[in-house]
Design a protein around this motif. Structure first.
Motif, PDB file in Angstrom:
ATOM      1  N   PHE A  64       0.817  -1.219   0.000  1.00  0.00           N
ATOM      2  CA  PHE A  64       0.000   0.000   0.000  1.00  0.00           C
ATOM      3  C   PHE A  64       0.855   1.276   0.000  1.00  0.00           C
ATOM      4  O   PHE A  64       0.351   2.345   0.352  1.00  0.00           O
ATOM      5  N   TRP A  65       2.114   1.174  -0.407  1.00  0.00           N
ATOM      6  CA  TRP A  65       3.023   2.307  -0.317  1.00  0.00           C
ATOM      7  C   TRP A  65       2.491   3.555  -1.011  1.00  0.00           C
ATOM      8  O   TRP A  65       2.553   4.662  -0.481  1.00  0.00           O
ATOM      9  N   ASN A  66       1.948   3.401  -2.188  1.00  0.00           N
ATOM     10  CA  ASN A  66       1.440   4.564  -2.937  1.00  0.00           C
ATOM     11  C   ASN A  66       0.250   5.212  -2.251  1.00  0.00           C
ATOM     12  O   ASN A  66      -0.016   6.408  -2.450  1.00  0.00           O
ATOM     13  N   ASP A  67      -0.470   4.444  -1.451  1.00  0.00           N
ATOM     14  CA  ASP A  67      -1.642   4.983  -0.758  1.00  0.00           C
ATOM     15  C   ASP A  67      -1.288   5.670   0.560  1.00  0.00           C
ATOM     16  O   ASP A  67      -1.996   6.587   0.981  1.00  0.00           O
ATOM     17  N   ILE A  68      -0.220   5.234   1.204  1.00  0.00           N
ATOM     18  CA  ILE A  68       0.073   5.742   2.548  1.00  0.00           C
ATOM     19  C   ILE A  68       1.327   6.605   2.625  1.00  0.00           C
ATOM     20  O   ILE A  68       1.558   7.266   3.631  1.00  0.00           O
ATOM     21  N   ASN A  69       2.129   6.617   1.586  1.00  0.00           N
ATOM     22  CA  ASN A  69       3.370   7.385   1.604  1.00  0.00           C
ATOM     23  C   ASN A  69       3.092   8.890   1.653  1.00  0.00           C
ATOM     24  O   ASN A  69       2.564   9.459   0.691  1.00  0.00           O
ATOM     25  N   PRO A  70       3.447   9.566   2.756  1.00  0.00           N
ATOM     26  CA  PRO A  70       3.173  11.004   2.866  1.00  0.00           C
ATOM     27  C   PRO A  70       4.267  11.886   2.266  1.00  0.00           C
ATOM     28  O   PRO A  70       4.103  13.108   2.185  1.00  0.00           O
ATOM     29  N   PHE A  71       5.376  11.276   1.863  1.00  0.00           N
ATOM     30  CA  PHE A  71       6.513  12.056   1.381  1.00  0.00           C
ATOM     31  C   PHE A  71       6.364  12.362  -0.112  1.00  0.00           C
ATOM     32  O   PHE A  71       7.031  11.790  -0.973  1.00  0.00           O
ATOM     33  N   LYS A  79      -1.506  16.640   2.049  1.00  0.00           N
ATOM     34  CA  LYS A  79      -2.555  16.906   3.031  1.00  0.00           C
ATOM     35  C   LYS A  79      -3.482  15.698   3.182  1.00  0.00           C
ATOM     36  O   LYS A  79      -3.843  15.317   4.300  1.00  0.00           O
ATOM     37  N   GLU A  80      -3.845  15.080   2.056  1.00  0.00           N
ATOM     38  CA  GLU A  80      -4.722  13.906   2.089  1.00  0.00           C
ATOM     39  C   GLU A  80      -4.066  12.750   2.848  1.00  0.00           C
ATOM     40  O   GLU A  80      -4.718  12.068   3.639  1.00  0.00           O
ATOM     41  N   LYS A  81      -2.766  12.548   2.596  1.00  0.00           N
ATOM     42  CA  LYS A  81      -2.063  11.454   3.259  1.00  0.00           C
ATOM     43  C   LYS A  81      -1.942  11.702   4.765  1.00  0.00           C
ATOM     44  O   LYS A  81      -2.063  10.766   5.575  1.00  0.00           O
ATOM     45  N   MET A  82      -1.698  12.948   5.142  1.00  0.00           N
ATOM     46  CA  MET A  82      -1.577  13.262   6.570  1.00  0.00           C
ATOM     47  C   MET A  82      -2.924  13.107   7.288  1.00  0.00           C
ATOM     48  O   MET A  82      -2.976  12.678   8.446  1.00  0.00           O
ATOM     49  N   ILE A  83      -4.016  13.466   6.596  1.00  0.00           N
ATOM     50  CA  ILE A  83      -5.348  13.260   7.174  1.00  0.00           C
ATOM     51  C   ILE A  83      -5.600  11.772   7.361  1.00  0.00           C
ATOM     52  O   ILE A  83      -6.129  11.343   8.394  1.00  0.00           O
ATOM     53  N   LEU A  84      -5.207  10.965   6.357  1.00  0.00           N
ATOM     54  CA  LEU A  84      -5.364   9.518   6.462  1.00  0.00           C
ATOM     55  C   LEU A  84      -4.593   8.984   7.661  1.00  0.00           C
ATOM     56  O   LEU A  84      -5.127   8.189   8.455  1.00  0.00           O
ATOM     57  N   TRP A  85      -3.349   9.427   7.833  1.00  0.00           N
ATOM     58  CA  TRP A  85      -2.537   8.946   8.944  1.00  0.00           C
ATOM     59  C   TRP A  85      -3.103   9.392  10.298  1.00  0.00           C
ATOM     60  O   TRP A  85      -3.016   8.667  11.286  1.00  0.00           O
ATOM     61  N   SER A  86      -3.701  10.583  10.319  1.00  0.00           N
ATOM     62  CA  SER A  86      -4.310  11.039  11.579  1.00  0.00           C
ATOM     63  C   SER A  86      -5.508  10.159  11.931  1.00  0.00           C
ATOM     64  O   SER A  86      -5.749   9.858  13.111  1.00  0.00           O
ATOM     65  N   LYS A  87      -6.249   9.690  10.916  1.00  0.00           N
ATOM     66  CA  LYS A  87      -7.373   8.784  11.164  1.00  0.00           C
ATOM     67  C   LYS A  87      -6.865   7.413  11.623  1.00  0.00           C
ATOM     68  O   LYS A  87      -7.491   6.763  12.468  1.00  0.00           O
ATOM     69  N   ILE A  88      -5.743   6.974  11.064  1.00  0.00           N
ATOM     70  CA  ILE A  88      -5.149   5.702  11.485  1.00  0.00           C
ATOM     71  C   ILE A  88      -4.727   5.780  12.949  1.00  0.00           C
ATOM     72  O   ILE A  88      -4.974   4.856  13.734  1.00  0.00           O
ATOM     73  N   VAL A  89      -4.099   6.901  13.321  1.00  0.00           N
ATOM     74  CA  VAL A  89      -3.658   7.086  14.710  1.00  0.00           C
ATOM     75  C   VAL A  89      -4.855   7.092  15.656  1.00  0.00           C
ATOM     76  O   VAL A  89      -4.839   6.441  16.717  1.00  0.00           O
ATOM     77  N   VAL A  90      -5.904   7.804  15.267  1.00  0.00           N
ATOM     78  CA  VAL A  90      -7.113   7.849  16.092  1.00  0.00           C
ATOM     79  C   VAL A  90      -7.731   6.458  16.198  1.00  0.00           C
ATOM     80  O   VAL A  90      -8.165   6.029  17.275  1.00  0.00           O
ATOM     81  N   GLY A  91      -7.751   5.738  15.080  1.00  0.00           N
ATOM     82  CA  GLY A  91      -8.350   4.413  15.062  1.00  0.00           C
ATOM     83  C   GLY A  91      -7.605   3.395  15.898  1.00  0.00           C
ATOM     84  O   GLY A  91      -8.197   2.435  16.401  1.00  0.00           O
ATOM     85  N   VAL A  92      -6.299   3.584  16.071  1.00  0.00           N
ATOM     86  CA  VAL A  92      -5.502   2.605  16.813  1.00  0.00           C
ATOM     87  C   VAL A  92      -5.488   2.883  18.314  1.00  0.00           C
ATOM     88  O   VAL A  92      -5.063   2.029  19.099  1.00  0.00           O
ATOM     89  N   LEU A  93      -5.978   4.048  18.737  1.00  0.00           N
ATOM     90  CA  LEU A  93      -5.938   4.415  20.160  1.00  0.00           C
ATOM     91  C   LEU A  93      -6.672   3.428  21.070  1.00  0.00           C
ATOM     92  O   LEU A  93      -6.145   3.066  22.135  1.00  0.00           O
ATOM     93  N   PRO A  94      -7.889   2.965  20.720  1.00  0.00           N
ATOM     94  CA  PRO A  94      -8.558   2.005  21.621  1.00  0.00           C
ATOM     95  C   PRO A  94      -7.726   0.755  21.873  1.00  0.00           C
ATOM     96  O   PRO A  94      -7.600   0.310  23.021  1.00  0.00           O
ATOM     97  N   ALA A  95      -7.148   0.188  20.808  1.00  0.00           N
ATOM     98  CA  ALA A  95      -6.334  -1.021  20.976  1.00  0.00           C
ATOM     99  C   ALA A  95      -5.080  -0.726  21.778  1.00  0.00           C
ATOM    100  O   ALA A  95      -4.629  -1.573  22.564  1.00  0.00           O
ATOM    101  N   ALA A  96      -4.500   0.459  21.605  1.00  0.00           N
ATOM    102  CA  ALA A  96      -3.296   0.825  22.348  1.00  0.00           C
ATOM    103  C   ALA A  96      -3.586   0.908  23.840  1.00  0.00           C
ATOM    104  O   ALA A  96      -2.826   0.388  24.675  1.00  0.00           O
ATOM    105  N   VAL A  97      -4.700   1.524  24.194  1.00  0.00           N
ATOM    106  CA  VAL A  97      -5.059   1.686  25.608  1.00  0.00           C
ATOM    107  C   VAL A  97      -5.405   0.336  26.240  1.00  0.00           C
ATOM    108  O   VAL A  97      -4.841  -0.056  27.270  1.00  0.00           O
TER     109      VAL A  97
END
Length: 268
Positions: A64-71, A79-97
């Motif tokens: 999925f490199w072309n979909d997630i690569n923010p560089f 901007k789209e990639k950073m928004i995606l990564w922010s959603k990934i971070v938010v989505g992983v918080l429940p499992a992290a806690v």
């Protein structure tokens, strides 16, 4: 059975089961039970089962490199990639806690073969009947349509997979489908969530188990990791194509049959 063959089989099992809804952890524990790990030092074997997950994470990143690569140079794409990564971070918080709070309890009390078999059957039944539970209304067809609220909700579904035998990919994809995501978007978001989730879980266990191998153990680990990466990549590619045309019933039936066989092997 030789050590090299055992780690090769474990690498194959890891790659085959990590991203399809059959529970990789459950299968790895079952393989450990029935193949036998008595030829290995227990410390090495426990750590190997953790390290061999890292190539699966790398396979997701590569695929999925072309979909997630923010560089990237384009500002809008960045901007789209950073928004995606922010959603990934938010989505992983429940499992992290919950992972930090419950890891010892789960690994200590909920990792038995009977529990795995029961979860295989339970969620297998869920997968079989799931199509009737999924709404027929409008679906979220693009990743940009995944809101932060949806990301967190899918993240809570991911917490169900902390019990071995459940399946992380199965829990998150089913959760996404029930919440209104299309199959493709639910699967992709599940894979994206896997990157920080699996990396964090692997790091947590490495900190507990340590990483001290002999030269021979490093060689065995390398073989297992190479096999795990290759098989994981192939399975991801196949599974994404599979979801465009098929549902989860086949996986549900498989889980039920495996769970029944495990119970039979335990008691007979």
């Amino acid at each position: 059975m030789s050590d090299l063959l055992i780690v090769t089989i474990l690498g194959i099992v890891q790659g085959l089961t990590e991203f399809v809804p059959v529970s990789s952890t459950g299968h790895m524990i079952l393989v450990e039970e029935f193949l036998g790990s008595q030829t290995f030092n227990k410390g090495f074997f426990d750590t190997f089962l953790v390290v061999v997950q890292l190539p699966s994470i790398l396979a997701v990143i590569v695929y999925f490199w072309n979909d997630i690569n923010p560089f990237v140079k384009e500002k809008e794409v960045f901007k789209e990639k950073m928004i995606l990564w922010s959603k990934i971070v938010v989505g992983v918080l429940p499992a992290a806690v919950f992972g930090l709070l419950l890891d010892d309890i789960i690994s200590g009390y909920l990792s038995g073969v009977q529990i795995i078999a029961a979860m295989l059957i339970l969620y297998g039944a869920v997968f079989v009947v799931m199509e009737k539970l999924i709404g027929k209304g409008k679906k979220v067809e693009k990743m940009s349509g995944v809101s932060y609220k949806l990301a967190v909700a899918v993240g809570f579904f991911q917490c169900l997979a902390m019990v071995p035998g459940t399946s992380r990919s199965g829990a998150t994809i089913v959760g996404g489908l029930l919440l209104g995501l299309s199959r493709a978007v639910a699967a992709e978001f599940s894979f994206f969530l896997a990157i920080p989730t699996m990396f964090g879980a692997t790091l947590l266990r490495l900190l507990k188990h340590g990483l001290t191998f002999t030269p021979e153990e490093w060689k065995l680990t390398l073989v297992g990791c190479v096999v795990s990466f290759v098989v994981s990549y192939v399975v991801i590619k196949w599974f994404m194509a599979y979801l465009k045309k098929r549902d989860f019933k086949l996986f549900g039936i498989y889980r039920i049959l495996v769970g029944i066989l495990v119970f039979l092997s335990i008691y007979y």
